[in-house]
Enzyme design. Structure first.
Site, short mmCIF file in Angstrom:
data_model
loop_
_atom_site.label_atom_id
_atom_site.label_comp_id
_atom_site.label_asym_id
_atom_site.label_seq_id
_atom_site.Cartn_x
_atom_site.Cartn_y
_atom_site.Cartn_z
N HIS A 139 24.92 13.71 2.71
CA HIS A 139 23.64 13.19 3.22
C HIS A 139 23.71 11.66 3.26
CE1 HIS A 139 21.05 16.96 2.01
NE2 HIS A 139 21.60 17.07 3.21
N HIS A 189 21.57 27.85 9.55
CA HIS A 189 20.92 26.56 9.24
C HIS A 189 21.73 25.53 10.00
CE1 HIS A 189 19.75 22.98 7.12
NE2 HIS A 189 20.74 22.98 6.25
N GLU A 242 21.78 22.01 10.03
CA GLU A 242 22.18 20.68 9.60
C GLU A 242 23.65 20.53 10.00
OE1 GLU A 242 21.21 19.93 5.50
OE2 GLU A 242 21.36 17.77 5.76
N ASP A 275 26.39 19.69 8.76
CA ASP A 275 27.55 20.16 7.98
C ASP A 275 27.87 21.62 8.29
OD1 ASP A 275 25.04 20.51 6.68
OD2 ASP A 275 26.04 21.02 4.80
N ASP A 288 22.84 27.41 2.37
CA ASP A 288 22.82 26.43 1.27
C ASP A 288 22.35 27.05 -0.06
OD1 ASP A 288 23.77 24.27 2.74
OD2 ASP A 288 21.77 23.59 3.31
N TYR A 315 23.22 20.76 -7.43
CA TYR A 315 22.84 21.09 -6.04
C TYR A 315 21.37 21.51 -5.99
CZ TYR A 315 23.47 22.80 -1.30
OH TYR A 315 23.37 22.97 0.06
FE1 FEO Z 1 21.53 21.77 4.49
FE2 FEO Z 1 24.66 22.43 3.79
O1 FEO Z 1 23.31 21.79 4.87
#
Ligand code: FEO
Length: 399
Positions: A23, A80, A82, A84, A167, A195
């Site tokens: 991030h 998801h 994002e 990554d 995640d 995490y």
């Molecule tokens: Fe919320 Fe692993 O991306």
């Protein structure tokens, strides 16, 4: 290289041993991470679940080709979006355009917003299924704000039950081993908590609701396959129980003292306060961190599992230190519940910092138990004794 999880599920992700920040610079990942993607071969359909971070897109597609002819992939499930996890999607879809991309409505919006492509989106919601043939299917479960609005889980009813949780239940933990029972537990569990604290912490009520909703389905569960870190194979229920625990205003018998210091006066105060707490509450774990020197996300993890937080800063330019300011901004974002706290610090003339920090703690949802303690200039024996006494009084308020 793809790795076999079961006869028909392979890991096709990327292990990133180099990753030290995530991030941007918001989250430290001192044990690296992985971007887990999974290839699920059903009786009549083969599905790819998630991709990897953009810098590895070409490597990902090249390695996927070694595992399967890309045109044999019938569907891509994007749980998801994002970057990554979605970062290699564009590269992949250049090779197999038109392949259906299963995602939530929010997922489609995010993919369009990120990549500006009119892909073959198939919007799904909780309860929708993707038939894999042979009586097997993937069932989608929307999990909004775990931790983005687009997030969903996918449950596979083959192999004794597999939850692809993206995640959720993940850890930033690089390993050449695939499973939780193949890595040292303490470091991996620390990363799972870190995490949770740093990424899922602000969304605890949603975590509780979603985990309970899934448990109420009474589904068989052999594996939990997250999108970061190891797969939960042995006692997968353990991480589920941990999530329920962590999501309920979790705290251990710990006080965390975080301070910054210019010429050691505030450090001396912190240490004296710690002595006082320890003498009044012998069973209490007390930890001290210099916010300017320690990893901010490790400090946040310590705060996450503490019952109380003491924050100290010298007064600087009618305010408080840069490191403490940044840390308290992050504490506020975590929306911690049922934690006590107070502020302290040394000063030379104006001395506003502790009062300002008390206000920031309150704004962050911390129960500020008193007005804290200040010391003028360098603390002498009397001032240190006052700090020790303050520590004892603070501990008494936690009892
Ligand atoms: Fe919320 Fe692993 O991306």
């Amino acid at each position: 290289m793809a790795k076999k999880i079961t006869d028909n599920i392979s890991w096709v992700g990327k292990t990133d041993w180099e990753l030290k920040m995530f991030h941007g610079n918001e989250l430290s990942t001192r044990r690296g991470s992985s971007y887990n993607a999974y290839l699920l071969r059903g009786a009549s359909k083969t599905v790819l679940i998630d991709t990897v971070w953009g810098p590895y897109d070409q490597e990902f597609v090249a390695r996927l080709k070694q595992e399967i002819a890309l045109d044999k992939i019938d569907a891509i499930v994007m749980q998801h979006n994002e970057t990554d996890h979605s970062g290699a999607l564009a590269e992949l879809l250049r090779e197999i355009p038109g392949t259906p991309v299963y995602c939530t409505a929010k997922g489609e919006a995010i993919l369009r917003g990120h990549y500006h492509q009119d892909w073959n989106y198939i919007k799904v919601k909780t309860g929708d299924t993707l038939d894999l043939g042979g009586g097997e299917s993937l069932t989608f479960v929307e999990a909004p704000m775990l931790h983005w609005p687009d997030t969903m889980f996918s449950y596979y009813n083959g192999c004794g039950g597999v939850l692809f949780s993206n995640d959720g239940f993940g850890q930033h933990y690089a390993s050449e081993s695939l499973f939780n029972d193949e890595v040292p537990e303490s470091g991996m569990m620390y990363e799972a908590e870190k995490y949770f604290a740093n990424i899922l912490g602000p969304f605890c009520p949603m975590v509780t609701r979603k985990v309970k909703e899934i448990l109420a389905m009474n589904l068989p569960l052999k594996l939990i396959c997250p999108s970061h870190g190891v797969i939960w194979r042995t006692n997968p229920e353990k991480i589920v129980e941990k999530y329920l625990l962590w999501a309920e205003a979790y705290s251990e018998n710990q006080v965390t003292i975080v301070y910054d210091t210019m010429w050691n006066s505030t450090r001396l105060m912190a240490e004296a306060i710690a002595r006082g707490i320890c003498s009044a509450a012998p069973g209490m774990t007390v930890k001290l961190f210099n916010a300017a020197k320690e990893d901010k996300n490790d400090i946040l993890t310590e705060i996450f599992h503490s019952r109380a937080l003491l924050v100290g800063s010298p007064t600087i330019n009618n305010g408080y230190s840069y490191a403490i300011a940044g840390l308290l901004e992050m504490v506020k974002g975590l929306k911690l519940k049922k934690k006590s706290g107070a502020a302290f610090g040394s000063y030379g003339w104006s001395g506003e910092a502790s009062k300002q920090l008390s206000a920031l703690l309150a704004e962050a949802g911390i129960n500020v138990v008193d007005e804290g303690i200040r010391t003028l200039w360098v603390p002498d024996e009397t001032a240190l004794a006052a700090c020790e006494e303050y520590g004892r009084a603070f501990a008494a308020k936690l009892a």
